[in-house]
Scaffold this motif. Structure first.
Motif, PDB file in Angstrom:
ATOM      1  N   UNK A 132       0.816  -1.221   0.000  1.00 40.20           N
ATOM      2  CA  UNK A 132       0.000   0.000   0.000  1.00 40.20           C
ATOM      3  C   UNK A 132       0.855   1.278   0.000  1.00 40.20           C
ATOM      4  N   UNK A 133       2.001   1.223   0.699  1.00 40.36           N
ATOM      5  CA  UNK A 133       2.852   2.420   0.769  1.00 40.36           C
ATOM      6  C   UNK A 133       3.426   2.766  -0.603  1.00 40.36           C
ATOM      7  N   UNK A 134       3.708   1.741  -1.404  1.00 40.15           N
ATOM      8  CA  UNK A 134       4.230   2.005  -2.749  1.00 40.15           C
ATOM      9  C   UNK A 134       3.106   2.350  -3.712  1.00 40.15           C
ATOM     10  N   UNK A 135       1.953   1.701  -3.511  1.00 38.83           N
ATOM     11  CA  UNK A 135       0.802   1.974  -4.379  1.00 38.83           C
ATOM     12  C   UNK A 135       0.365   3.428  -4.246  1.00 38.83           C
ATOM     13  N   UNK A 136       0.690   4.036  -3.109  1.00 37.43           N
ATOM     14  CA  UNK A 136       0.315   5.444  -2.898  1.00 37.43           C
ATOM     15  C   UNK A 136       1.024   6.369  -3.896  1.00 37.43           C
ATOM     16  N   UNK A 137       2.087   5.875  -4.516  1.00 40.62           N
ATOM     17  CA  UNK A 137       2.851   6.711  -5.448  1.00 40.62           C
ATOM     18  C   UNK A 137       2.278   6.692  -6.869  1.00 40.62           C
ATOM     19  N   UNK A 138       1.204   5.903  -7.096  1.00 38.91           N
ATOM     20  CA  UNK A 138       0.645   5.838  -8.459  1.00 38.91           C
ATOM     21  C   UNK A 138      -0.794   6.364  -8.486  1.00 38.91           C
ATOM     22  N   UNK A 139      -1.341   6.514  -9.688  1.00 38.87           N
ATOM     23  CA  UNK A 139      -2.693   7.063  -9.829  1.00 38.87           C
ATOM     24  C   UNK A 139      -3.742   6.080  -9.270  1.00 38.87           C
ATOM     25  N   UNK A 140      -4.939   6.586  -8.975  1.00 37.64           N
ATOM     26  CA  UNK A 140      -5.958   5.710  -8.376  1.00 37.64           C
ATOM     27  C   UNK A 140      -6.374   4.613  -9.364  1.00 37.64           C
ATOM     28  N   UNK A 141      -6.348   4.913 -10.660  1.00 42.06           N
ATOM     29  CA  UNK A 141      -6.689   3.889 -11.660  1.00 42.06           C
ATOM     30  C   UNK A 141      -5.680   2.743 -11.612  1.00 42.06           C
ATOM     31  N   UNK A 142      -4.373   3.125 -11.559  1.00 40.47           N
ATOM     32  CA  UNK A 142      -3.322   2.103 -11.573  1.00 40.47           C
ATOM     33  C   UNK A 142      -3.346   1.276 -10.292  1.00 40.47           C
ATOM     34  N   UNK A 143      -3.795   1.899  -9.198  1.00 46.63           N
ATOM     35  CA  UNK A 143      -3.793   1.175  -7.918  1.00 46.63           C
ATOM     36  C   UNK A 143      -4.591  -0.122  -7.996  1.00 46.63           C
TER      37      UNK A 143
END
Ligand code: NAI
Length: 287
Positions: free
Chosen positions: A124-135
């Motif tokens: 989740x901490x790394x996913x925070x660095x991408x757009x909500x679509x990419x998450x």
């Protein structure tokens, strides 16, 4: 799910093994690293490993030739934008990983799945660095060392990832003779959380840098306990620096619970660059 084009970022111990394994599954693989020297070294060692399989008649010349053609080493700015899956296996540093994922999100097509092979950081901490679509297409894929041999792959689903995507990944690995496990996005996932004590307790048992005691503990766990490797042998294989940083981040994530605490010897060895097999000197010496 049909994973055909794979990009692996980081050509160290894990990235090179992961790239080799995907190529062996008939995927087209592009391997990336910020060190050209490391990239050439990784490609050379993968080729050597395939040549050995040819010598042992485990693979045919045709298969080896096809695999060599399917694996390439590249700079990040020229890899295929339409890759199906990207696996990040760079240094275990959260800020550097986040910075990389931010760039990857902008670079790759919208269908590309982004994943991290991190040992310890919540995905989740790394996913925070991408757009909500990419998450929705951002997961953890945690391989084990050596990635070509170890069957387990932890498929980690952070809260925003598409549930069906994680199930499809599970099925895909299952169909490729890996043993996937769906995991919650918690520090250390399953294996690295349990394994902390496999390393921490032996370090507390030997107390200091005492090679004969380490040999004894390794011998007991291997020969009597039935483990494939003893804890000191395994830490040398993983890399003392990698293992130490995983220990620290799991310990921090569990509010410094004493059972996860790193041992002073781990820090000392990192400072002395006794990093295990890769440095030819860890708990033991290697030629
Ligand atoms: P390593 O130190 O062998 O390789 C890391 C590679 O990443 C190096 O070749 C380095 O040049 C490259 N690199 C660093 N920053 C980069 C960047 N910004 N862009 C491109 N390349 C970059 O490390 P190792 O052991 O392969 O670990 C990689 C990841 O896999 C870490 O997150 C680690 O926690 C995880 N992991 C490690 C395992 C192990 O047994 N060593 C097991 C499972 C996961």
């Amino acid at each position: 799910m049909n994973l055909k084009k794979i990009v692996v970022i980081g050509a160290g111990t894990m990235g090179s093994g992961i790239a080799q394994w995907f190529t062996q599954q008939k995927c087209s693989v592009e391997l990336v690293d910020n060190s050209d020297e490391q990239l050439s070294r990784a490609l050379k060692s993968i080729h050597i490993s395939w040549d050995k399989l040819l010598e042992k008649k485990k693979l045919s010349l045709e298969e080896i030739t096809e695999m060599k053609e399917s694996l390439s080493i590249k700079k990040l700015d020229i890899v295929s934008k339409d890759a199906d899956l990207v696996i990040e296996a760079i240094i275990e540093n959260l800020e550097i990983k986040k910075d990389l994922f931010n760039k990857l999100d902008q670079y790759f097509n919208s269908h590309t799945i982004l994943s991290s092979n991190t040992s310890s950081f919540p995905i989740e901490l790394m996913a925070a660095a991408v757009s909500s679509e990419r998450r929705k297409r951002f997961v953890g894929l945690h391989f084990f060392n050596p990635a070509t041999i170890m069957k387990l792959v932890e498929v980690i689903r952070p809260k925003d990832a598409d549930e069906q995507l994680c199930h499809d990944l599970y099925q895909w690995f299952d169909s490729k003779d890996k043993r996937p496990a769906l995991c919650k996005d918690s520090p250390g996932f399953i294996v690295n959380r349990v394994a902390r004590n496999f390393y921490g307790e032996p370090l507390r048992i030997v107390e200091s840098d005492n090679e004969s005691k380490m040999k004894e503990v390794d011998h007991i766990l291997r020969e009597v306990g039935g483990f494939k490797m003893g804890p000191f042998e395994l830490m040398d294989l993983i890399g003392i620096d990698v293992n130490y940083s995983v220990t620290c981040s799991v310990w921090e994530a569990y509010q410094r619970e004493p059972r996860f605490a790193p041992h002073a010897l781990q820090k000392q060895m990192v400072e002395e660059k006794r990093l295990g097999r890769k440095a030819k000197r860890g708990f033991y010496k290697y030629d």
